[in-house]
Design an enzyme around this catalytic site. Structure first.
Site, PDB file in Angstrom:
ATOM      1  N   ASN A  17       0.848  -1.208   0.000  1.00 38.59           N
ATOM      2  CA  ASN A  17       0.000   0.000   0.000  1.00 38.59           C
ATOM      3  C   ASN A  17       0.877   1.249   0.000  1.00 38.59           C
ATOM      4  O   ASN A  17       0.596   2.213  -0.721  1.00 38.59           O
ATOM      5  CB  ASN A  17      -0.931   0.003   1.211  1.00 38.59           C
ATOM      6  CG  ASN A  17      -2.205  -0.803   0.978  1.00 38.59           C
ATOM      7  OD1 ASN A  17      -3.083  -0.391   0.224  1.00 38.59           O
ATOM      8  ND2 ASN A  17      -2.303  -1.950   1.605  1.00 38.59           N
ATOM      9  N   LEU A  75       1.291  -2.508  12.720  1.00 37.85           N
ATOM     10  CA  LEU A  75       0.615  -3.446  13.626  1.00 37.85           C
ATOM     11  C   LEU A  75       0.707  -3.073  15.094  1.00 37.85           C
ATOM     12  O   LEU A  75       0.393  -3.884  15.966  1.00 37.85           O
ATOM     13  CB  LEU A  75       1.177  -4.862  13.402  1.00 37.85           C
ATOM     14  CG  LEU A  75       0.975  -5.418  11.990  1.00 37.85           C
ATOM     15  CD1 LEU A  75       1.489  -6.856  11.908  1.00 37.85           C
ATOM     16  CD2 LEU A  75      -0.495  -5.354  11.567  1.00 37.85           C
ATOM     17  N   LYS A  76       1.147  -1.843  15.417  1.00 42.42           N
ATOM     18  CA  LYS A  76       1.197  -1.439  16.822  1.00 42.42           C
ATOM     19  C   LYS A  76       0.164  -0.357  17.076  1.00 42.42           C
ATOM     20  O   LYS A  76      -0.218   0.394  16.147  1.00 42.42           O
ATOM     21  CB  LYS A  76       2.604  -0.910  17.186  1.00 42.42           C
ATOM     22  CG  LYS A  76       3.745  -1.821  16.824  1.00 42.42           C
ATOM     23  CD  LYS A  76       3.577  -3.240  17.384  1.00 42.42           C
ATOM     24  CE  LYS A  76       3.985  -3.367  18.814  1.00 42.42           C
ATOM     25  NZ  LYS A  76       3.902  -4.796  19.282  1.00 42.42           N
ATOM     26  N   ILE A 126      -1.306   3.079  17.923  1.00 42.14           N
ATOM     27  CA  ILE A 126      -0.847   4.471  17.856  1.00 42.14           C
ATOM     28  C   ILE A 126      -1.192   5.145  19.182  1.00 42.14           C
ATOM     29  O   ILE A 126      -2.329   5.117  19.630  1.00 42.14           O
ATOM     30  CB  ILE A 126      -1.532   5.213  16.691  1.00 42.14           C
ATOM     31  CG1 ILE A 126      -1.147   4.583  15.355  1.00 42.14           C
ATOM     32  CG2 ILE A 126      -1.190   6.702  16.725  1.00 42.14           C
ATOM     33  CD1 ILE A 126       0.321   4.690  14.998  1.00 42.14           C
ATOM     34  N   ASN A 147      -6.080   4.895   8.570  1.00 39.78           N
ATOM     35  CA  ASN A 147      -5.646   3.500   8.558  1.00 39.78           C
ATOM     36  C   ASN A 147      -6.453   2.739   7.513  1.00 39.78           C
ATOM     37  O   ASN A 147      -7.625   3.065   7.263  1.00 39.78           O
ATOM     38  CB  ASN A 147      -5.870   2.859   9.928  1.00 39.78           C
ATOM     39  CG  ASN A 147      -5.497   1.379   9.936  1.00 39.78           C
ATOM     40  OD1 ASN A 147      -4.379   1.021   9.595  1.00 39.78           O
ATOM     41  ND2 ASN A 147      -6.453   0.532  10.288  1.00 39.78           N
ATOM     42  N   HIS A 159      -7.886  -1.069   6.733  1.00 40.78           N
ATOM     43  CA  HIS A 159      -8.118  -2.368   7.376  1.00 40.78           C
ATOM     44  C   HIS A 159      -8.735  -3.294   6.324  1.00 40.78           C
ATOM     45  O   HIS A 159      -9.605  -2.857   5.558  1.00 40.78           O
ATOM     46  CB  HIS A 159      -9.053  -2.192   8.583  1.00 40.78           C
ATOM     47  CG  HIS A 159      -9.364  -3.470   9.295  1.00 40.78           C
ATOM     48  ND1 HIS A 159      -8.475  -4.062  10.176  1.00 40.78           N
ATOM     49  CD2 HIS A 159     -10.450  -4.288   9.235  1.00 40.78           C
ATOM     50  CE1 HIS A 159      -9.015  -5.193  10.624  1.00 40.78           C
ATOM     51  NE2 HIS A 159     -10.199  -5.358  10.075  1.00 40.78           N
TER      52      HIS A 159
END
Ligand SMILES: Nc1nc2c(c(=O)[nH]1)N[C@@H](CN(C=O)c1ccc(C(=O)N[C@@H](CCC(=O)O)C(=O)O)cc1)CN2
Ligand SMILES: NCC(=O)N[C@@H]1O[C@H](COP(=O)([O-])[O-])[C@@H](O)[C@H]1O
Length: 304
Positions: free
Chosen positions: A103, A179-180, A182, A196, A198
């Protein structure tokens, strides 16, 4: 002291005000970061470390940032919309990744080709060796490690990340397979400016534990007939921010998780570029009930 090559690109210009701005922001409140090497990249490592470099190395590193800056100087020239009096400032983007970064690559390519009125000025990752970080380094885009963990001790703290992103004069933050969680500091520092993507039709199949193939496996196991990407604003929890855009993708009876993932990812690439283009042309508007909409480029009277 061991010296590592700084930054990921190379150019041959002189000292850049941007480097000074980042240095001032960091050294004023964190003297230990007087010589930030936050965008360090050696062949196999991306980390944020305090390092002292021989003058030549420092000059080289500053020159590199100057190169980024000079590209930004060019890109900061406002881009005139065809056939209209309005000028739209070219936007400065930070992209966050944890993996291959397809992406990110799509968005960066669209910026280069001109379909997005913006530039990716910095990449942030929690995995210094991931494909997205490697691609950024190859393209001369500075790479920042966040957060600081036992596995990645060279990562930035939340406060320092905000300072560095301010130093880059970032307008929008795009999460793309990051993957963490924010942190609140960043969300407060960039209100209505963090997005984001998803890989399901939120609010279904979202939240803690729902990432990557886990999402597609859950969709198939549920018997859902449709899935697809969602782009949403980022708030304090995983995947609960206001939905901005979605695209519906069929789930076939004999789909494997990998086949569904590939079908959704293809649509992700298109949708994220389309939404980022709208973002960079100031075409995001808020309905009175708080729902964000995108104003059509072709027909400004239409929203979706
Ligand atoms: N404050 C926010 N941070 C992030 C959001 C968000 O909406 N608000 N989105 C995620 C991206 N994401 C889904 O789109 C997502 C990413 C990761 C997880 C998750 O469960 N992570 C695991 C750790 C995984 C790992 O470290 O390998 C966990 O927290 O236990 C769920 C959803 C990005 N950040
Ligand atoms: N919950 C977050 C999540 O699962 N994000 C997903 O990670 C992949 C990253 O691919 P990429 O690195 O090739 O862009 C994408 O499919 C994205 O939707």
């Amino acid at each position: 002291m061991e010296s590592q090559s700084l930054f990921s690109g190379y150019c041959s210009n002189s000292i850049t005000p941007l480097y000074k701005k980042i240095q001032n922001r960091l050294s004023s409140s964190s003297p230990s970061l007087a010589y930030p090497s936050c965008f360090i990249r050696s062949k196999h490592r991306v980390s944020f470390k305090l390092q002292h470099f021989p003058a030549s190395e420092r000059m080289r590193s500053v020159r590199r940032l100057e190169c980024t800056n000079s590209v930004e100087k060019v890109s900061n020239v406002v881009s005139e919309k065809e056939g209209s009096q309005s000028w739209v400032k070219r936007k400065r983007l930070a992209v966050f990744v944890s993996g291959g970064g397809s992406n990110f690559r799509s968005i960066n390519q669209a910026c280069i080709e001109g379909s997005v009125n913006g530039d990716v000025v910095v990449l942030v990752t929690n995995k210094h060796a991931c494909g997205g970080a490697q691609y950024a380094s190859d393209k001369g885009i500075p790479v920042i490690l966040f957060p600081k963990t036992k596995d990645e001790p060279g990562g930035l703290s939340s406060d320092d990340l905000v300072k560095v992103l301010r130093g880059f004069e970032v307008d929008f933050i795009l999460l793309a397979g990051y993957l963490k969680l924010i942190p609140l500091e960043l969300i407060r520092a960039y209100p209505r400016s963090i997005f984001n993507i998803h890989p399901s039709l939120l609010p279904a199949f979202g939240g803690k534990g729902y990432y990557g193939m886990k999402v597609h496996k859950a969709v198939i196991a549920s018997g859902a007939r449709y899935s697809g990407p969602t782009i949403h604003f980022v708030d304090e929890q995983y995947d609960t921010g206001r939905i901005l855009a979605q695209k519906v993708v069929p789930v076939l009876a004999n789909d494997t998780a990998e086949e569904l993932a590939a079908r959704v990812l293809q649509e992700e690439h298109k949708l994220y570029v389309e939404v980022t283009a709208a973002l960079c042309e100031d075409r995001i508007v808020w309905r009175e009930d708080g729902v964000p909409l995108i104003r059509s480029k072709e027909n400004p009277e239409e929203y979706y």
